[in-house]
Design an enzyme around this catalytic site. Structure first.
Site, PDB file in Angstrom:
ATOM      1  N   GLU A 135       0.881  -1.093  -0.066  1.00 29.33           N
ATOM      2  CA  GLU A 135       0.027   0.037   0.012  1.00 29.33           C
ATOM      3  C   GLU A 135       0.855   1.119   0.078  1.00 29.33           C
ATOM      4  O   GLU A 135       0.349   2.387  -0.225  1.00 29.33           O
ATOM      5  CB  GLU A 135      -0.896  -0.001   1.509  1.00 29.33           C
ATOM      6  CG  GLU A 135      -0.250   0.053   2.551  1.00 29.33           C
ATOM      7  CD  GLU A 135       0.206  -1.281   3.173  1.00 29.33           C
ATOM      8  OE1 GLU A 135       0.381  -2.120   2.314  1.00 29.33           O
ATOM      9  OE2 GLU A 135       0.433  -1.432   4.193  1.00 29.33           O
TER      10      GLU A 135
ATOM     11  N   CYS B  51      16.338  -6.945   1.109  1.00 31.66           N
ATOM     12  CA  CYS B  51      16.446  -8.223   1.914  1.00 31.66           C
ATOM     13  C   CYS B  51      17.728  -8.823   1.639  1.00 31.66           C
ATOM     14  O   CYS B  51      18.115  -9.778   2.660  1.00 31.66           O
ATOM     15  CB  CYS B  51      15.433  -9.166   1.693  1.00 31.66           C
ATOM     16  SG  CYS B  51      15.369  -9.863  -0.087  1.00 31.66           S
TER      17      CYS B  51
HETATM   18  P1  NAD Z   1       5.455  -5.711   5.609  1.00 31.32           P
HETATM   19  O1  NAD Z   1       5.584  -7.229   6.006  1.00 31.32           O
HETATM   20  O2  NAD Z   1       5.324  -4.705   6.301  1.00 31.32           O
HETATM   21  O3  NAD Z   1       4.401  -5.714   4.219  1.00 31.32           O
HETATM   22  C1  NAD Z   1       4.619  -6.537   3.231  1.00 31.32           C
HETATM   23  C2  NAD Z   1       3.023  -6.761   2.808  1.00 31.32           C
HETATM   24  O4  NAD Z   1       2.290  -7.474   3.915  1.00 31.32           O
HETATM   25  C3  NAD Z   1       2.233  -5.681   2.546  1.00 31.32           C
HETATM   26  O5  NAD Z   1       1.723  -5.721   1.324  1.00 31.32           O
HETATM   27  C4  NAD Z   1       1.447  -5.205   3.774  1.00 31.32           C
HETATM   28  O6  NAD Z   1       0.074  -4.696   3.386  1.00 31.32           O
HETATM   29  C5  NAD Z   1       1.352  -6.631   4.265  1.00 31.32           C
HETATM   30  N1  NAD Z   1       1.383  -6.685   5.956  1.00 31.32           N
HETATM   31  C6  NAD Z   1       2.104  -5.885   6.549  1.00 31.32           C
HETATM   32  N2  NAD Z   1       2.007  -6.051   7.956  1.00 31.32           N
HETATM   33  C7  NAD Z   1       1.154  -7.222   7.966  1.00 31.32           C
HETATM   34  C8  NAD Z   1       0.693  -7.698   9.034  1.00 31.32           C
HETATM   35  N3  NAD Z   1       0.748  -7.372  10.234  1.00 31.32           N
HETATM   36  N4  NAD Z   1      -0.229  -8.778   8.587  1.00 31.32           N
HETATM   37  C9  NAD Z   1      -0.629  -9.135   7.548  1.00 31.32           C
HETATM   38  N5  NAD Z   1      -0.374  -8.351   6.481  1.00 31.32           N
HETATM   39  C10 NAD Z   1       0.506  -7.429   6.633  1.00 31.32           C
HETATM   40  O7  NAD Z   1       6.927  -5.640   4.605  1.00 31.32           O
HETATM   41  P2  NAD Z   1       7.633  -4.342   4.228  1.00 31.32           P
HETATM   42  O8  NAD Z   1       7.921  -3.437   5.457  1.00 31.32           O
HETATM   43  O9  NAD Z   1       6.808  -3.723   3.073  1.00 31.32           O
HETATM   44  O10 NAD Z   1       9.049  -4.950   3.450  1.00 31.32           O
HETATM   45  C11 NAD Z   1      10.033  -5.021   4.336  1.00 31.32           C
HETATM   46  C12 NAD Z   1      10.546  -6.526   4.598  1.00 31.32           C
HETATM   47  O11 NAD Z   1      10.430  -7.292   3.617  1.00 31.32           O
HETATM   48  C13 NAD Z   1      11.902  -6.732   5.149  1.00 31.32           C
HETATM   49  O12 NAD Z   1      11.703  -7.586   6.131  1.00 31.32           O
HETATM   50  C14 NAD Z   1      12.637  -7.522   4.058  1.00 31.32           C
HETATM   51  O13 NAD Z   1      13.634  -8.068   4.482  1.00 31.32           O
HETATM   52  C15 NAD Z   1      11.614  -8.262   3.660  1.00 31.32           C
HETATM   53  N6  NAD Z   1      11.949  -8.705   2.328  1.00 31.32           N
HETATM   54  C16 NAD Z   1      12.113 -10.014   1.919  1.00 31.32           C
HETATM   55  C17 NAD Z   1      12.579 -10.296   0.590  1.00 31.32           C
HETATM   56  C18 NAD Z   1      12.833 -11.723   0.516  1.00 31.32           C
HETATM   57  O14 NAD Z   1      12.692 -12.188  -0.590  1.00 31.32           O
HETATM   58  N7  NAD Z   1      13.204 -12.457   1.373  1.00 31.32           N
HETATM   59  C19 NAD Z   1      12.404  -9.588  -0.336  1.00 31.32           C
HETATM   60  C20 NAD Z   1      12.177  -8.083  -0.284  1.00 31.32           C
HETATM   61  C21 NAD Z   1      11.924  -7.816   1.308  1.00 31.32           C
END
Ligand code: NAD
Length: 513
Positions: free
Chosen positions: A193, A298
């Protein structure tokens, strides 16, 4: 209303100046009827640039129903036709790479060059999806007994869904729906979002490439949208990338509902520096991999382990990090852009402070960085903390900012022990000129992606993204052969064609042997 300022508007293209982000339902870009909207900010200025809806229940139902209807014809569409659509799609992405990159820089903050890299690494997955005619081949074994052959079909599974994070607005959606759709599934995407516009541009390009209405639907929102995806019975598989908090929750809730779930999550990636490494190369690689994208990757190499005499390289490491230019992502020469939000900035600053409070040494402090003309941006400059130990908060938590923490080890064995005791298993790298040390490290380290003199070893799409342990839930990884497995199921056919004179004379009531 769009409150974008003139300067930011000048760097925008026509598509995303729109004041609201639309939903994409059944082939139409529609305004949500939601009463709940979230502001989207430019991280370099914190100005509101547009608004994204939290889709209503009716809108989410309409999106998944559209996917379900489209599945009947899409799954029966010739694989060659699906391939043709993705061949056109990859060309459209290439043609529009600059426009996509601009939208990423505006909403996410990373530099334009890095944003192009974000698109490019996703584009490679689309290109790989175009090899689907060989990737989807089944297996055959003729003559398993007289007149009998067995063969398998690899078939789509139904409606699949993707939930994506903010840090790669192009690459990560492109890990998901192209692979899912080229296999014959239809797809429901919920982009982050905080950076939804790039996904909308990608959806429009897919439509322009010829994807039929309903094959891709895009909804927006936060927890309610995620719960909807985890619970709706028509959705058969969920691909998630993001934090552990969300990923573990989605894995559990989706799995309980009988869905396949692949969940790529957080990381703490260690770079082990051996004293025999090529110093110049290693220091440049460390600095690039720790501070690129402001550490919001990540696979950022956020933790250095200096082995033996390599500990004396610290002053030079600091000098190189100091030389990086912190600026808005669309400014020429910028190396390090802003963090995604003021909250992210505060969190990173408090983790830096926790290191100081727990006795680590702050060699380079980026907390008070000032960026001329962007005084309201979420900037943190490159920061290096040494004398870190595994018990410290800044070691235990993923920082996700431009912060390199440094530990020391007396031997390679000690370094391996440290890395294997960290719960995450996303990526790691060793820097050395000693082949035996490199081999030992690659074999003994319990991390899913290992670089030897390669700081960010993200595999190309003919392989798979194989983060492990605390960085992954599920059993089938993203893209490559494993991605095809995730988005398909196998049907096995055993057929017998007997000559007439071999007709059974009586019922066979025992298991065939
Ligand atoms: P996030 O978990 O906050 O958000 C990711 C998605 O999940 C979003 O679409 C969001 O709307 C949803 N979301 C957020 N909190 C939620 C909850 N409590 N319950 C259900 N849905 C929820 O992640 P972010 O801040 O957007 O991204 C950063 C994170 O992603 C870092 O931890 C990074 O390491 C990880 N990441 C991992 C990879 C990988 O391939 N391992 C790649 C990119 C990013």
């Amino acid at each position: 209303r769009c409150r974008i300022k003139d300067a930011a508007r000048a760097s925008c293209s026509r598509v995303y100046v729109a004041s609201t982000v639309k939903l994409f339902i059944d082939g139409k870009f529609v305004e949500s009827k939601s009463s709940e909207w979230l502001d989207i900010h430019n991280p370099a200025t914190n100005e509101v640039i547009s608004r994204v809806p939290k889709a209503t229940q009716e809108e989410m139902l309409a999106a998944v129903d559209s996917c379900s209807r489209a599945f009947h014809s899409w799954s029966e569409t010739s694989i060659l036709s699906r391939q043709q659509i993705f061949l056109r799609y990859q060309q459209l992405i290439k043609d529009n790479i600059k426009e996509l990159a601009k939208s990423i820089t505006l909403e996410q903050g990373k530099t334009l060059a890095d944003a192009e890299g974000d698109v490019f690494r996703g584009l490679q997955v689309v290109e790989h999806a175009c090899s689907i005619t060989s990737l989807m081949l089944g297996e055959t074994l003729p003559s398993i007994t007289k007149d009998m052959d067995t063969y398998t079909y690899r078939l789509p599974i139904g409606v699949c869904a993707g939930i994506t994070p903010f840090n790669f607005p192009a690459m990560i959606p492109l890990w998901m729906f192209p692979m899912g759709m080229v296999c014959g599934n239809t797809y429901l995407l919920k982009p982050s979002e905080r950076v939804p516009t790039c996904a909308m541009l990608l959806a429009k390009m897919l439509q322009d490439a010829g994807a039929p209405d309903g094959t891709l639907n895009v909804i927006h929102g936060q927890h309610a949208a995620v719960n909807f995806i985890c619970d709706h019975p028509a959705i058969k598989a969920i691909s998630f990338v993001g934090s552990n908090q969300a990923g573990e929750y989605i894995y559990e809730r989706g799995s309980k509902n009988g869905k396949r779930v692949q969940s790529n999550m957080g990381a703490k990636n260690h770079g082990v520096v051996m004293p025999d490494a090529n110093k110049e190369n290693t220091l440049n690689q460390l600095v690039g991999a720790a501070f690129g994208a402001a550490g919001q990757r990540c696979m950022a190499l956020s933790t250095a382990i200096l082995v033996g005499e390599a500990r004396h390289w610290l002053p030079e490491l600091v000098e190189r990090a100091k030389a990086l230019r912190v600026n808005a992502g669309d400014q020429a020469g910028a190396d390090v852009g802003p963090l995604i939000s003021p909250q992210a900035r505060d969190r990173v600053c408090s983790l830096i402070q926790s290191g100081v409070d727990e006795g680590a040494q702050l060699l380079l402090d980026g907390r008070n960085v000032k960026v001329k003309g962007y005084e309201n941006g979420n900037f943190v400059g490159p920061t290096i903390i040494s004398n870190v130990t595994p018990g410290m908060k800044c070691y235990k938590e993923e920082i996700f900012g431009p912060v390199l923490i440094v530990l020391e080890a007396d031997s390679l064995d000690d370094a391996i022990h440290l890395v294997n005791n960290n719960p995450y298993g996303n990526g790691t790298a060793i820097f050395t000129t000693n082949g035996a040390a490199a081999r030992k490290y690659s074999h003994e380290v319990d991390v899913g992606q290992v670089g030897v003199n390669v700081p960010i070893p993200v595999p190309l799409p003919m392989f798979s993204f194989t983060g492990s342990r605390g960085s992954f839930r599920g059993d089938t990884n993203f893209y490559g052969k494993q991605g095809i497995q995730f988005y398909t199921q196998i049907k096995t056919i055993t057929s017998q064609w007997k000559a007439e004179d071999a007709t059974l004379k009586s019922p066979a009531v025992t298991m065939p042997t």
